[in-house]
Design a protein around this motif. Sequence first.
Motif, PDB file in Angstrom:
ATOM      1  N   THR A   1      63.245  53.316  -5.757  1.00 33.61           N
ATOM      2  CA  THR A   1      62.957  54.720  -5.430  1.00 33.61           C
ATOM      3  C   THR A   1      64.198  55.588  -5.411  1.00 33.61           C
ATOM      4  OG1 THR A   1      63.116  54.250  -3.063  1.00 33.61           O
ATOM      5  CG2 THR A   1      60.938  54.066  -4.073  1.00 33.61           C
ATOM      6  N   GLY A   2      65.392  54.975  -5.398  1.00 32.47           N
ATOM      7  CA  GLY A   2      66.632  55.743  -5.328  1.00 32.47           C
ATOM      8  C   GLY A   2      67.076  55.945  -3.893  1.00 32.47           C
TER       9      GLY A   2
ATOM     10  N   ASP B   1      58.516  59.041  -7.600  1.00 32.34           N
ATOM     11  CA  ASP B   1      57.364  59.276  -8.467  1.00 32.34           C
ATOM     12  C   ASP B   1      57.288  58.239  -9.588  1.00 32.34           C
ATOM     13  OD1 ASP B   1      56.619  61.443  -6.969  1.00 32.34           O
ATOM     14  OD2 ASP B   1      57.556  62.939  -8.282  1.00 32.34           O
ATOM     15  N   ARG B   2      58.457  57.848 -10.109  1.00 29.52           N
ATOM     16  CA  ARG B   2      58.483  56.828 -11.163  1.00 29.52           C
ATOM     17  C   ARG B   2      58.013  55.481 -10.611  1.00 29.52           C
ATOM     18  NH1 ARG B   2      61.573  55.479 -15.800  1.00 29.52           N
ATOM     19  NH2 ARG B   2      60.547  53.635 -16.674  1.00 29.52           N
ATOM     20  N   THR B   3      58.428  55.161  -9.400  1.00 29.84           N
ATOM     21  CA  THR B   3      57.991  53.906  -8.781  1.00 29.84           C
ATOM     22  C   THR B   3      56.480  53.892  -8.596  1.00 29.84           C
ATOM     23  OG1 THR B   3      60.097  53.833  -7.583  1.00 29.84           O
ATOM     24  CG2 THR B   3      58.369  52.340  -6.833  1.00 29.84           C
ATOM     25  N   LYS B   4      55.943  54.991  -8.089  1.00 28.84           N
ATOM     26  CA  LYS B   4      54.493  55.082  -7.882  1.00 28.84           C
ATOM     27  C   LYS B   4      53.745  54.971  -9.204  1.00 28.84           C
ATOM     28  CE  LYS B   4      54.725  57.870  -3.646  1.00 28.84           C
ATOM     29  NZ  LYS B   4      54.376  59.164  -3.004  1.00 28.84           N
ATOM     30  N   ALA B   5      54.294  55.557 -10.251  1.00 25.74           N
ATOM     31  CA  ALA B   5      53.653  55.487 -11.563  1.00 25.74           C
ATOM     32  C   ALA B   5      53.609  54.048 -12.073  1.00 25.74           C
ATOM     33  CB  ALA B   5      54.393  56.386 -12.559  1.00 25.74           C
ATOM     34  N   GLU B   6      54.677  53.268 -11.813  1.00 29.43           N
ATOM     35  CA  GLU B   6      54.685  51.883 -12.243  1.00 29.43           C
ATOM     36  C   GLU B   6      53.645  51.058 -11.478  1.00 29.43           C
ATOM     37  OE1 GLU B   6      58.483  50.027 -12.394  1.00 29.43           O
ATOM     38  OE2 GLU B   6      59.310  51.459 -13.840  1.00 29.43           O
ATOM     39  N   VAL B   7      53.477  51.330 -10.183  1.00 33.32           N
ATOM     40  CA  VAL B   7      52.439  50.638  -9.409  1.00 33.32           C
ATOM     41  C   VAL B   7      51.064  50.949 -10.005  1.00 33.32           C
ATOM     42  CG1 VAL B   7      51.318  50.451  -7.164  1.00 33.32           C
ATOM     43  CG2 VAL B   7      53.815  50.576  -7.305  1.00 33.32           C
TER      44      VAL B   7
ATOM     45  N   GLY C   1      56.797  39.695  -6.688  1.00 31.05           N
ATOM     46  CA  GLY C   1      58.088  40.286  -6.973  1.00 31.05           C
ATOM     47  C   GLY C   1      58.482  41.399  -6.034  1.00 31.05           C
ATOM     48  N   ASP C   2      59.373  42.250  -6.536  1.00 29.65           N
ATOM     49  CA  ASP C   2      59.931  43.374  -5.772  1.00 29.65           C
ATOM     50  C   ASP C   2      59.211  44.641  -6.216  1.00 29.65           C
ATOM     51  OD1 ASP C   2      61.426  45.279  -4.491  1.00 29.65           O
ATOM     52  OD2 ASP C   2      63.286  44.905  -5.601  1.00 29.65           O
ATOM     53  N   PHE C   3      58.324  45.155  -5.357  1.00 32.54           N
ATOM     54  CA  PHE C   3      57.515  46.329  -5.699  1.00 32.54           C
ATOM     55  C   PHE C   3      58.183  47.639  -5.285  1.00 32.54           C
ATOM     56  CE2 PHE C   3      54.630  42.801  -5.662  1.00 32.54           C
ATOM     57  CZ  PHE C   3      53.717  43.073  -6.668  1.00 32.54           C
ATOM     58  N   ASN C   4      59.205  47.554  -4.439  1.00 31.15           N
ATOM     59  CA  ASN C   4      59.941  48.739  -3.990  1.00 31.15           C
ATOM     60  C   ASN C   4      59.075  49.759  -3.260  1.00 31.15           C
ATOM     61  OD1 ASN C   4      62.865  48.712  -4.525  1.00 31.15           O
ATOM     62  ND2 ASN C   4      62.213  48.234  -6.609  1.00 31.15           N
TER      63      ASN C   4
ATOM     64  N   PRO D   1      53.239  47.661   1.129  1.00 33.17           N
ATOM     65  CA  PRO D   1      51.869  47.431   0.644  1.00 33.17           C
ATOM     66  C   PRO D   1      50.822  48.382   1.203  1.00 33.17           C
ATOM     67  CG  PRO D   1      52.524  45.738   2.212  1.00 33.17           C
ATOM     68  CD  PRO D   1      53.762  46.523   1.907  1.00 33.17           C
ATOM     69  N   ASN D   2      51.125  49.075   2.314  1.00 35.65           N
ATOM     70  CA  ASN D   2      50.151  50.025   2.856  1.00 35.65           C
ATOM     71  C   ASN D   2      50.196  51.372   2.145  1.00 35.65           C
ATOM     72  OD1 ASN D   2      52.603  50.872   3.796  1.00 35.65           O
ATOM     73  ND2 ASN D   2      52.034  50.939   5.968  1.00 35.65           N
ATOM     74  N   ASN D   3      51.068  51.505   1.132  1.00 33.72           N
ATOM     75  CA  ASN D   3      51.140  52.745   0.370  1.00 33.72           C
ATOM     76  C   ASN D   3      49.853  52.945  -0.419  1.00 33.72           C
ATOM     77  OD1 ASN D   3      52.060  54.606  -1.920  1.00 33.72           O
ATOM     78  ND2 ASN D   3      53.886  54.552  -0.618  1.00 33.72           N
ATOM     79  N   LYS D   4      49.396  54.172  -0.520  1.00 30.92           N
ATOM     80  CA  LYS D   4      48.116  54.458  -1.167  1.00 30.92           C
ATOM     81  C   LYS D   4      48.132  54.137  -2.663  1.00 30.92           C
ATOM     82  CE  LYS D   4      49.071  59.362  -2.127  1.00 30.92           C
ATOM     83  NZ  LYS D   4      48.583  60.757  -1.915  1.00 30.92           N
ATOM     84  N   GLU D   5      49.340  54.062  -3.277  1.00 31.13           N
ATOM     85  CA  GLU D   5      49.413  53.729  -4.703  1.00 31.13           C
ATOM     86  C   GLU D   5      48.875  52.331  -4.987  1.00 31.13           C
ATOM     87  OE1 GLU D   5      50.817  57.441  -5.019  1.00 31.13           O
ATOM     88  OE2 GLU D   5      51.502  55.994  -3.515  1.00 31.13           O
ATOM     89  N   PHE D   6      48.801  51.480  -3.967  1.00 33.81           N
ATOM     90  CA  PHE D   6      48.265  50.134  -4.153  1.00 33.81           C
ATOM     91  C   PHE D   6      46.736  50.098  -4.023  1.00 33.81           C
ATOM     92  CE2 PHE D   6      52.681  49.207  -2.912  1.00 33.81           C
ATOM     93  CZ  PHE D   6      53.040  48.320  -3.912  1.00 33.81           C
TER      94      PHE D   6
END
Length: 594
Positions: free
Chosen positions: A439-440, A447-453, A477-480, A483-488
């Motif tokens: 995420t930096g 936003d790029r991390t969320k897009a990859e998820v 792996g390393d999701f950065n 897991p409680n993030n809504k992108e999952f």
Amino acid sequence: MGAVNSCCIPRHHGEVHQNGKGSKFKGHRRNLSATFNLSNLEDDSESQNYVNINAATEEELMTLPGIHRTIAKNIVDYRRQIGGFRRVEDLALVSGVGAEKLSRIRCDISIGLRPAPGSRDSSLRGSRVDGDSVRDQKGSRGANSQQSLINVNTANIFQLIKINGIGMVLAENIVTYREKNGPFSTLDDLVKVKGIGNGILSAIRPYLTVDASSASPPPSSPPPPSNHRLLNGGTRIPGKTAVIDDNPMPLSDYQRRSMTSIENLMELLGPMAQVPKRPQISEPFKFRHKDRPAVRLASWNLQQCSLDKVTNPGVKDVICMTILENGFGIVAVQELSHDKALEEICQELNQPTLPNVKHWSGHRGKWKCAVSQVAGRMFRSVEYNGFLYDSSQKIELVSASLLEKENGKAPFARMPYLGFFRVNGQLDCVVVSLHLKATGLMGEDLDRTKAEVATMSDVLECLRHHVKGEEDVILAGDFNLTPNNKEFDNLRARGFLNCIDSNTPTNISLKNQEGSKTYDNIWISRQTQKVWTGNSGVVREGLSSPWIPNGWQWGGIVSDHCPIFTELYVDKDLDRGDIGVGAEGIRFIVGADP
């Protein structure tokens, strides 16, 4: 998490590298990493080539580049407070020195022997640097003695002021002129140096040379008796060579110095003199759960794992012992910066050389590895992904491949690595090893991390289409992202479950052993949950070693990620999928129509 990485040479695109039966395996020859190279240490207490920072006066210290009176005084004061420097690196802790200035003077200094408690600190070379004291230290010289000549093209200021007729200013002028105009061709060129005329040149000529072959070698400590034993069992031959495994080998200056006494050797070795202690394992994994055979599948981001890093004995000891102590069978490994790094771990597991690994009394296994092609880029480097697995647990890697790019565009910063495994001849599964975009530091790439998820839905759709009927899918792996993030939610909608909950941190540091973020995880499909034992965990103990550098100290940590694992039953396969189609023959194109 891939924010900063070490450099390595990119490898060519080719087939998946496997270290197994029939494969060509080349072990790395170095025993220690570049960050732990004992040959770089200096401890020559009587050599004229170095300024002994444990004995030098302020005036002598001022002959070093960038060291003025105030810094020289700080060095002497600090030396008195700590009772003498133990390592050259300790000099960086002195006010006014620092790492950058130390790097400029490192080749001109040594630590020698620390002064004994209560002794006078100024000592070995005297406190005066005028002509009389220099003559007293030199004693009588024969003008024609070839053994006493000083090479003006290599001598430092401290060596030059030992010559009759050369004072501090003149020595500085010689070195300054040499650095600006290059080496002297003949001694007559010295008249071009400010302050040197024909008269002074005539006086100092008998003690100087421009020929390296006629210059006097640095004096060394007297050789020990010929039966002095080396650490590895070789026999010392005074002054020239050592016989190691019946082969004569030249001795370096470091070896000659270090063998003068056991005390000096132990001080030089420091933490290397002790075998790292490992944590007590209260309940070792017995490869079964409730009387059913089971396997532990793990994931570990090894953080900028270069070949230099993995050949450090502390790093290798931590990785191998963590795997053995916790009974891992499959390990998805992320953030490799060299495609041979996992081979080093395989070799140590299969042919141990380190004390802890050699004396391990539990299940040792027979290890193999597979490494991807270049998965993406790290900072100033490329990154590989890999699998490490124990074939003695009846684990077979049928095939492995990187997910391909969509029309030349990369949907991931590092492309996922797919491994098709068969365990115990029963359970077939697809393991996807991931290292998603960080995420930096300020969240600039969130936003790029969320897009990859979100793109993981496309990956699962590819698997569903190409490996028909195979429902045992594991994302590790390393999701950065926690897991409680809504992108999952897209994974949860497909029935996937995260084995590590959001309240269990997976990162670690020396300052925060408990961690603060849950970025690493293992997500298992609805079908895989039917063979899940319910056991998962994060390994936090035994991840540091006194053999791993930590800045100017020792006791560093192997990675800022903890290894994580989950357990699966391996006595049945509940789906009808066929992983025999092979990952290498499938084009996994994200976003493509079935």
